[in-house]
Design a protein around this motif. Structure first.
Motif, PDB file in Angstrom:
ATOM      1  N   ALA A 249       0.052   3.288  11.256  1.00  0.00           N
ATOM      2  CA  ALA A 249       0.711   3.628   9.947  1.00  0.00           C
ATOM      3  C   ALA A 249       1.678   4.792  10.132  1.00  0.00           C
ATOM      4  CB  ALA A 249      -0.348   3.850   8.931  1.00  0.00           C
TER       5      ALA A 249
ATOM      6  N   PHE B 266      -5.085   2.866   1.718  1.00  0.00           N
ATOM      7  CA  PHE B 266      -4.838   1.473   2.527  1.00  0.00           C
ATOM      8  C   PHE B 266      -6.140   0.362   2.166  1.00  0.00           C
ATOM      9  CE2 PHE B 266      -2.766   4.093   5.448  1.00  0.00           C
ATOM     10  CZ  PHE B 266      -1.296   3.793   5.179  1.00  0.00           C
TER      11      PHE B 266
ATOM     12  N   CYS C 167       0.882  -1.317  -0.122  1.00  0.00           N
ATOM     13  CA  CYS C 167       0.050  -0.020   0.116  1.00  0.00           C
ATOM     14  C   CYS C 167       0.940   1.352  -0.028  1.00  0.00           C
ATOM     15  CB  CYS C 167      -0.777  -0.070   1.289  1.00  0.00           C
ATOM     16  SG  CYS C 167      -2.191  -1.167   1.162  1.00  0.00           S
ATOM     17  N   LEU C 168       2.108   1.267   0.443  1.00  0.00           N
ATOM     18  CA  LEU C 168       3.172   2.543   0.444  1.00  0.00           C
ATOM     19  C   LEU C 168       4.001   2.581  -0.584  1.00  0.00           C
ATOM     20  CD1 LEU C 168       3.932   2.277   4.203  1.00  0.00           C
ATOM     21  CD2 LEU C 168       2.449   4.061   3.086  1.00  0.00           C
TER      22      LEU C 168
ATOM     23  N   CYS D 161       2.404   0.238   6.748  1.00  0.00           N
ATOM     24  CA  CYS D 161       1.046   0.599   6.336  1.00  0.00           C
ATOM     25  C   CYS D 161       0.092   0.612   7.668  1.00  0.00           C
ATOM     26  CB  CYS D 161       0.239  -0.286   5.365  1.00  0.00           C
ATOM     27  SG  CYS D 161       0.068  -1.886   5.753  1.00  0.00           S
TER      28      CYS D 161
END
Length: 199
Positions: free
Chosen positions: A87, A130, A59-60, A79
């Motif tokens: 996060a 996310f 997600c990052l 995340c």
């Protein structure tokens, strides 16, 4: 949670990446959410290898690559694995911290940390979408109806000060730095059958 086109693109791209690397067996939001929520901190199940060889939570990935292009040094970002409070993006050095503030990032906490060689480590709230926050109004089935192919482009990337390879979708023109089975922007299946429809 507000649901907009940019977040939808990020969700779909992450679902496609999980499917491509075999983490989920079907292209469904439910499978992706379940996978994400079951990834515990320290398990590294949702970790992906970037084009530079370092790993990060899926997600990052795009956000960390963008920050790298700005010259921000990041380390051990997370995340949150189902908990937005956990996060964070960690940056090394005051110069990186200044760039984060200039880019509109907010501190995640006020804990003082330092590297083993004395540089300050700062924690920031990520801006990424996310999977575990996924709103119910994204379609469960993200299978595409369009087909396309990747068009390879080679060139000098000034922000990264290096030569790189990028790929453009033949359907929408979106540029990515690695080939996906599906275009993360328009959802076209990248099987070389330009413009055809499944149905």
């Amino acid at each position: 949670m507000e649901f907009n086109g940019k977040k939808a693109q990020a969700y779909i791209e992450n679902i496609l990446a999980l499917y491509e690397n075999g983490s989920i067996s079907a292209l469904s939001a439910e499978d992706a959410i379940d996978f994400c929520r079951n990834c515990k901190i320290g398990s590294y199940k949702c970790s992906v290898k970037t084009m530079y060889g370092w790993c990060c939570d899926i997600c990052l990935e795009e956000e960390l690559l963008y920050l790298k292009s700005l010259g921000v040094a990041t380390v051990n970002s997370c995340c949150g694995h189902g908990d937005t409070f956990l996060a964070s993006i960690l940056t090394v050095g005051d110069e990186s911290a200044e760039k984060m503030r200039d880019t509109g990032y907010f501190p995640a906490d006020s804990v003082e940390r330092r590297t083993s060689y004395g540089k300050p480590i700062h924690s920031w709230k990520p801006k990424s979408a996310f999977l575990y926050e996924l709103a119910e109004n994204i379609p469960a089935d993200v299978r595409p109806e369009r087909h396309g192919r990747w068009i390879e482009k080679r060139g000098y990337n000034i922000p990264l000060d290096a030569y790189d390879v990028s790929y453009n979708c033949s359907c929408c023109g979106n540029m990515v730095y690695k080939k996906y089975i599906f275009c993360p922007n328009c959802g076209a299946k990248m099987d070389g059958k330009d413009g055809e429809s499944d149905g």
